[in-house]
Scaffold this motif. Structure first.
Motif, PDB file in Angstrom:
ATOM      1  N   HIS A  30       8.234  12.531   9.275  1.00 15.81           N
ATOM      2  CA  HIS A  30       9.406  12.754   8.422  1.00 15.81           C
ATOM      3  C   HIS A  30       9.299  11.905   7.147  1.00 15.81           C
ATOM      4  N   VAL A  31       9.003  10.617   7.327  1.00 16.39           N
ATOM      5  CA  VAL A  31       8.932   9.701   6.185  1.00 16.39           C
ATOM      6  C   VAL A  31       7.831  10.125   5.217  1.00 16.39           C
ATOM      7  N   VAL A  32       6.647  10.358   5.716  1.00 18.29           N
ATOM      8  CA  VAL A  32       5.516  10.673   4.833  1.00 18.29           C
ATOM      9  C   VAL A  32       5.700  12.034   4.154  1.00 18.29           C
ATOM     10  N   GLU A  44       0.838  -1.193   0.000  1.00 19.77           N
ATOM     11  CA  GLU A  44       0.000   0.000   0.000  1.00 19.77           C
ATOM     12  C   GLU A  44       0.875   1.246   0.000  1.00 19.77           C
ATOM     13  N   PRO A  45       0.332   2.369  -0.437  1.00 17.35           N
ATOM     14  CA  PRO A  45       1.098   3.630  -0.393  1.00 17.35           C
ATOM     15  C   PRO A  45       1.430   4.009   1.054  1.00 17.35           C
ATOM     16  N   LEU A  46       2.451   4.820   1.199  1.00 13.61           N
ATOM     17  CA  LEU A  46       2.800   5.334   2.520  1.00 13.61           C
ATOM     18  C   LEU A  46       1.631   6.125   3.087  1.00 13.61           C
ATOM     19  N   SER A  47       1.331   5.887   4.342  1.00 12.14           N
ATOM     20  CA  SER A  47       0.314   6.670   5.042  1.00 12.14           C
ATOM     21  C   SER A  47       0.811   6.907   6.459  1.00 12.14           C
ATOM     22  N   ILE A  48       0.446   8.026   7.018  1.00 12.93           N
ATOM     23  CA  ILE A  48       0.939   8.392   8.339  1.00 12.93           C
ATOM     24  C   ILE A  48       0.576   7.341   9.387  1.00 12.93           C
ATOM     25  N   ASP A  49      -0.650   6.838   9.375  1.00 13.51           N
ATOM     26  CA  ASP A  49      -1.065   5.862  10.389  1.00 13.51           C
ATOM     27  C   ASP A  49      -0.294   4.551  10.268  1.00 13.51           C
ATOM     28  N   ALA A  50      -0.098   4.064   9.055  1.00 14.22           N
ATOM     29  CA  ALA A  50       0.628   2.805   8.872  1.00 14.22           C
ATOM     30  C   ALA A  50       2.102   2.959   9.237  1.00 14.22           C
ATOM     31  N   VAL A  51       2.720   4.071   8.849  1.00 17.86           N
ATOM     32  CA  VAL A  51       4.125   4.295   9.193  1.00 17.86           C
ATOM     33  C   VAL A  51       4.277   4.419  10.711  1.00 17.86           C
ATOM     34  N   LYS A  52       3.356   5.119  11.368  1.00 17.24           N
ATOM     35  CA  LYS A  52       3.386   5.211  12.832  1.00 17.24           C
ATOM     36  C   LYS A  52       3.279   3.824  13.462  1.00 17.24           C
ATOM     37  N   HIS A  53       2.387   2.999  12.926  1.00 16.43           N
ATOM     38  CA  HIS A  53       2.193   1.657  13.462  1.00 16.43           C
ATOM     39  C   HIS A  53       3.515   0.885  13.460  1.00 16.43           C
TER      40      HIS A  53
END
Length: 155
Positions: free
Chosen positions: A42-44, A5-14
């Protein structure tokens, strides 16, 4: 089933909140702030290319930041469930991410790796990276960091 899936703030935080100890050690040596929410922001915010790999939950983050025209810094971090998605992540990088980046003008991909993160070095070599140099005492607490890079030939 593995999902890309594309980068998303919630998934990256998880993933950032649950990352492997080896990834946390590596990132903390190289980033000013390690707070998972700040890392995710930072990542997103900065990464033009990248994706999340999930099964029942997000497991791995692959992110690529263009630091200079044609020069891309690559990063990956994952939870302890990494081995469940390692093969699908590798395939996604080789079959989709690298070709996309080549179309976008990739001349050099590079990343920084904690000298003691052996599995990261092995995986990067499999992906076509080579150790470029060692950076003694470059880490926040004097750790040795290595720089790996790969060049893709564009015909």
């Amino acid at each position: 089933m593995t999902k890309i899936e594309p980068l998303s703030i919630d998934a990256v935080k998880h993933v950032a909140w649950r990352m492997r100890d080896s990834d946390r050690t590596e990132i903390s040596a190289m980033m000013y702030k390690l707070a998972p929410d700040e890392l995710a922001q930072h990542v997103v915010a900065r990464c033009k290319h990248g994706f999340i790999v999930s099964k029942d939950e997000p497991i791995a983050v692959v992110a690529v930041n263009e630091t200079w025209p044609g020069r891309y810094e690559v990063m990956m971090f994952a939870t302890d469930k990494w081995l469940q998605v390692a093969l699908s992540t590798t395939r996604e990088i080789k079959n989709k991410l690298i070709p996309t980046m080549l179309k976008d003008g990739l001349k050099l991909g590079f990343c920084f790796v904690h000298a003691e993160h052996k599995s990261a070095w092995e995986w990067l070599q499999y992906l076509g990276f080579e150790e470029q140099c060692a950076l003694p005492e470059w880490g926040r607490n004097g750790e040795e960091i290595g720089r790996a890079s790969c060049r893709e030939r564009v015909s």
